[in-house]
Scaffold this active site. Sequence first.
Site, mmCIF file in Angstrom:
data_model
loop_
_atom_site.group_PDB
_atom_site.id
_atom_site.type_symbol
_atom_site.label_atom_id
_atom_site.label_comp_id
_atom_site.label_asym_id
_atom_site.label_seq_id
_atom_site.Cartn_x
_atom_site.Cartn_y
_atom_site.Cartn_z
ATOM 1 N N ASP A 1 32.048 46.932 0.892
ATOM 2 C CA ASP A 1 31.736 46.454 -0.454
ATOM 3 C C ASP A 1 31.407 47.642 -1.337
ATOM 4 O OD1 ASP A 1 30.751 45.348 -2.782
ATOM 5 O OD2 ASP A 1 29.904 43.613 -1.741
ATOM 6 N N ASP B 1 39.326 27.468 2.344
ATOM 7 C CA ASP B 1 38.586 26.427 1.616
ATOM 8 C C ASP B 1 39.006 26.418 0.148
ATOM 9 O OD1 ASP B 1 36.483 24.431 1.321
ATOM 10 O OD2 ASP B 1 35.372 25.963 0.220
ATOM 11 N N ILE C 1 26.361 35.734 -0.792
ATOM 12 C CA ILE C 1 26.865 34.860 0.286
ATOM 13 C C ILE C 1 27.219 35.690 1.520
ATOM 14 C CG2 ILE C 1 28.702 33.239 0.957
ATOM 15 C CD1 ILE C 1 28.746 32.348 -2.038
ATOM 16 N N HIS D 1 37.874 22.836 -0.981
ATOM 17 C CA HIS D 1 36.865 23.572 -1.757
ATOM 18 C C HIS D 1 35.487 22.912 -1.573
ATOM 19 C CE1 HIS D 1 36.348 26.443 -5.417
ATOM 20 N NE2 HIS D 1 35.241 26.378 -4.705
ATOM 21 N N LEU D 2 35.108 22.819 -0.297
ATOM 22 C CA LEU D 2 33.835 22.168 0.052
ATOM 23 C C LEU D 2 32.707 23.169 0.262
ATOM 24 C CD1 LEU D 2 35.032 19.467 2.652
ATOM 25 C CD2 LEU D 2 34.560 19.198 0.210
ATOM 26 N N GLY D 3 32.998 24.453 0.031
ATOM 27 C CA GLY D 3 32.025 25.508 0.335
ATOM 28 C C GLY D 3 30.634 25.213 -0.198
ATOM 29 N N ALA D 4 30.554 24.726 -1.438
ATOM 30 C CA ALA D 4 29.232 24.519 -2.054
ATOM 31 C C ALA D 4 28.832 23.051 -2.054
ATOM 32 C CB ALA D 4 29.258 25.042 -3.482
ATOM 33 N N CYS E 1 36.407 31.452 1.918
ATOM 34 C CA CYS E 1 35.607 30.444 1.199
ATOM 35 C C CYS E 1 35.214 31.017 -0.165
ATOM 36 C CB CYS E 1 34.336 30.109 1.970
ATOM 37 S SG CYS E 1 34.613 29.194 3.477
ATOM 38 N N GLU F 1 44.367 24.397 -7.392
ATOM 39 C CA GLU F 1 43.559 23.339 -6.769
ATOM 40 C C GLU F 1 43.639 22.064 -7.600
ATOM 41 O OE1 GLU F 1 39.594 24.791 -5.979
ATOM 42 O OE2 GLU F 1 40.349 26.278 -4.581
#
Length: 318
Positions: free
Chosen positions: A170, A255, A151, A278-281, A229, A260
């Site tokens: 990373d 997000d 992502i 939690h609308l990321g996907a 996110c 939750e």
Amino acid sequence: MKILVSDPLSNVGIEIFQNTPGVEVDVKTDLSPSELEGIIGEYHGLSIRSKTKVTASLIAKAKNLKVVGRAGIGLDNVDIPAATNAGIAVMNTPFGNTITTAEHTIALLMALSRNIPRATATMKEGKWEKKNLKGREIFNKTLGLVGIGNIGSIVADRAMGLRMKVIACDPYQDDRIFETLGIELVSFDEILAKSDYISIHTPKNDETTHLFNKKTLSMMKKGAMLINCARGGIVHEDDLYEALKSNHLGGAALDVFETEPPGILNLMELDNFICSSHLGASTHEAQDNVARDVATQIVGYLLDGDAPNIVNPSNECT
Ligand code: MLT
């Protein structure tokens, strides 16, 4: 082979199960944990999203279960060590919702920068808040990405298209990815010090839980904005509240939340905080993709021993 779909799954996936000879599928998405424990013994495959909790207690009852497939990426709801001990393969679908989640990150970044949620809310109250809602351009601003996997690397690409400068850290990626993407590899401390926006794209684990806390938030540039996110709990929510309330940070968009749904958080009283559930996907495209992937993978594993995207590889082809 019997498969149980215990969380809502797009029809694309259900049809794959239904149309595969030798496979029988049941869709039962409203089971309580005890109801699920009562029937799990019949099934060889289990298809889940984030609602079903695959606990050690469920696994103890799952005498015939060979594979758990998650339509999506996060596996926080699966006791992977317990599954591994029971010889059950656990798989996710790491690619189907990556574009959608990256697009949601950019949507939040833009909405935060241009005060779109507040403009909408105040207009719906009959107010014309032009002076108070002056935003900021993202052109030429530095976006720091914490995590540059599936992502994060799409976010980098989209942000560069918007002419942002992208830096990333990373420790788990090969340095070549930074060259391929054309972005600068920096340390986490440099991300904090240099970024006008920081976006998080790591899993939640012992290293990343509360990675953004009082100390690290204070190391961010004054006025910088934070977007998460990825997973709830990577950002310490009370510490974020203090950093926003004191105006050290210019804004934040979450997000994902430690719990939750989170109910009403202190954060929600702040004008410089925006959120989504939690609308990321959550796009039609992504849900079709992950449903297709999870169904194909479960069927492939049970019937042919194919083992893509298994996260506990000692269970491949058992
Ligand atoms: C994922 O892990 O795939 C996303 O967070 C979306 C979801 O939980 O459904």
